[in-house]
Design a protein around this motif. Sequence first.
Motif, PDB file in Angstrom:
ATOM      1  N   UNK A 294       0.878  -1.181   0.084  1.00 34.11           N
ATOM      2  CA  UNK A 294       0.148  -0.133   0.079  1.00 34.11           C
ATOM      3  C   UNK A 294       0.935   1.439   0.034  1.00 34.11           C
ATOM      4  N   UNK A 295       0.817   1.939  -1.146  1.00 31.04           N
ATOM      5  CA  UNK A 295       1.517   3.129  -1.330  1.00 31.04           C
ATOM      6  C   UNK A 295       0.603   4.323  -1.257  1.00 31.04           C
ATOM      7  N   UNK A 296       1.442   5.317  -1.677  1.00 29.91           N
ATOM      8  CA  UNK A 296       0.617   6.594  -1.992  1.00 29.91           C
ATOM      9  C   UNK A 296       0.820   7.280  -3.332  1.00 29.91           C
ATOM     10  N   UNK A 297       0.337   8.386  -3.706  1.00 30.15           N
ATOM     11  CA  UNK A 297       0.554   9.025  -5.035  1.00 30.15           C
ATOM     12  C   UNK A 297       1.985   9.572  -5.063  1.00 30.15           C
ATOM     13  N   UNK A 298       2.508  10.062  -3.843  1.00 33.45           N
ATOM     14  CA  UNK A 298       3.805  10.677  -3.877  1.00 33.45           C
ATOM     15  C   UNK A 298       4.790   9.472  -3.529  1.00 33.45           C
ATOM     16  N   UNK A 299       4.382   8.426  -2.910  1.00 32.43           N
ATOM     17  CA  UNK A 299       5.378   7.482  -2.550  1.00 32.43           C
ATOM     18  C   UNK A 299       4.867   6.030  -2.963  1.00 32.43           C
ATOM     19  N   UNK A 300       5.006   5.687  -4.145  1.00 32.57           N
ATOM     20  CA  UNK A 300       4.512   4.232  -4.108  1.00 32.57           C
ATOM     21  C   UNK A 300       5.287   3.277  -3.859  1.00 32.57           C
ATOM     22  N   UNK A 301       4.807   1.936  -3.614  1.00 31.11           N
ATOM     23  CA  UNK A 301       5.565   1.009  -3.220  1.00 31.11           C
ATOM     24  C   UNK A 301       6.133   0.482  -4.590  1.00 31.11           C
ATOM     25  N   UNK A 302       7.195   0.229  -4.752  1.00 37.96           N
ATOM     26  CA  UNK A 302       8.005  -0.289  -6.054  1.00 37.96           C
ATOM     27  C   UNK A 302       8.425  -1.567  -5.707  1.00 37.96           C
TER      28      UNK A 302
END
Length: 763
Positions: A294-302
């Motif tokens: 679960x990431x965010x728009x600014x900090x996705x999980x990669x």
Amino acid sequence: MSAFDTHVITITLMGFAPDVISIYTDEPVEWRNLLPATAHLIGGTPYKAHLPWILSGTSGQVGAGSSSNAFAEGPVSVSNALSATIAPGASFVYTFTTVGDYDYYASELLTRTGRVTVLPRPDVEINSIGVSPMPVALSGTATISAVIVNSGPGAAGPFSVSWQATPVRMPGPGTPYSGTWSIAGLSAGQSIELTASQMMTQPGAFGLLVTADSTDALPETHESNNTGQSEIGVLGVIPYCGNIAGDVTWAYAVFVPTCDITVLDGATLTVRSGAVVKPVDGVGLFIYGRLDAIGTVDKPVVFTSYHTDAYGGDTNDDGNSSVPAGGDWLTIHVAPTGRAHFDHALIRYGGGSRSGYAANVVRNEGGTLRLADSRIESGASMGIRVTSGSKLTVEGSVLQNNAGTGIDFIQTNGAAAPTISNTAFISNAGYAVFLTLNPAIFDGSGIQNNSAYSNTTNGIGIAANFNGVSNLTGNAGMAYVLLAESSVPGNASLAIGEGAVVKVILTPHDYGLGGYIGVAGTLTATGSAENPVIFTSLKDDAYGGDTKSGSTLTVESSVLQNNGGTGIDFIQTNGATAPTISDTAFISNAGYAVFLTLNPAIFDGSGIQNNSAYSNTTNGIGIAANFNGVSNLTGNAGMAYVLLAESSVTGNASLTIGEGAVIKLILTPHWYGEGGYIGVAGTLTATGSAENPIVFTSLKDDAYGGDTNNDGSATVPAAGDWGAIPSARRAWPLSSTPASVTAVLAGMDTLEMCCISKAGRCV
């Protein structure tokens, strides 16, 4: 002494012991009569309260051993004096609830008095906790701060505040960090800010717990507010190999699976926002339990290749010696007992294979898979492959540049149909979606509002033996492409919704020549005047768009002006024809003058000549390209080329840039990495002349190619505005000074008579 311990006073011939005590509200006091005779305990002092007690006789006395309240709350006066009778060896207990001084005596000891002073309680609490910087570099120093407030009515004496940072369910136990502050005291309403510094030598997430009055020294009103929690994140690299049997969290750091990771049934792997997972070559993740990414728009999980530097830095510490490619790592495999949830996740360069396992980027074999606001791209095979009995939800996502179909879904009777909505399928080497339904009762209502372009087939391929009551929705967002083996058997029905476009392929097969749907049951196709149901050819672009990718475009001596988007947006894949755009003006369009998506494409740019652009959002030709085969860009397009960082020249391919061309690069974080570079795994040839050099420069540089970013003089170019031109064979050194330089490189990669300006970042 804890908050509710009982204070004991003994009554002897010598008097009261102790005769003066201080307590806090709600603390009980016990008087123990050690006299040989009954003791009469009376509130007040002998000279003020004794006479009324004598006059009242035994009225109002409390029996021996009673724990009833014998004193009125508040300081005792003559008018409210009460007494308690305590038999020899018995006790009397009273709890004081109001602040004040309470005098007392015994009628048997008129010369002896005692006093109980009742104090207000303190209440220390954690007001706030801070960590700076956040996250912290490995071996860097974290500053931990905490604000402590005494919100109670009473003063707090000396007490301690402790903190502890414990690894948050990382691989291995880790070592906690801790510290203590000593506080001399806090008056009522007073606050204090405490700080501590800690060098962080372990990467990952640490749960930070701060505890006020950690030794329980204070008699507080409430102790539930004595603790506060926060987190310390530490950058770095954490290798991992093997099974995950419990609950494990990956956060902040770069996690490198060095062998297959198996999340066992009943276990959970949580990958948090900003974490980067880089499996080494050939390694996969196998989910029998639960995976939450679960990431965010600014900090996705990669999830990406071990060889990429775009996320998590140069993890393999080889500079520019290696470049990422599809299939670098194996897969994310969801088993029948598994559940995988991706939200704001980026999954790149997966889909590799190894002996005994034909991988896809994500493979769901009977489990539950949900993909929301995420991307699967640059894989060496299908983006998602789903076998029968699985559950699939894909919403608001993008599947792009995969070397196979975007989503391949297989269903038989009794299995759940997929939900695929608001999702874009771009440049996949196959169908956007392919459904194998054999036999299946299929509910297609969950497939809605999708889009597809530049795929080999921009539609939903169907090979179906529809069973029971099935349906296809009319607003899937793209055409259905029925293979001739599709059929509706007897006692089954298929309803096709209003607005649906069904294209059928004329291909020889077991049933004959092809181009039909076999209906032994019931086929219902109900449209409307506004939204008819269309049955047509795969080649028919009038309905359902260019399902078989490959448009042609010629624009000559024209004007595109004041449009609410890019002037011309052109998409090409291998085998399609490049556009002709010449002697055309692009004026005041809200986007690029021209934008080319070439993925993958053998591109002949010679037809783009002598154009002009001004007052557009970007006065140039935007390019997002995966150049394939022998490609070229002309030097007299009439405006600058603006290359996005995903542009690349693949292995065995070549790109020739013509004399006089101006190439501007953007250094901007985006899905594809930091930006500002061209990835060259093949051959890049840029041959200019003394009169017409080829220029590589910043988007802000108006000296070459004009005011491409259309901001007048608001921005000026500077060293480091863009990155580099990384080659699979060598790293190309670029100038880090504002002055232009001329670079001539030997070997297959050649720049001749080129100005390279405003660079300076290595990729």
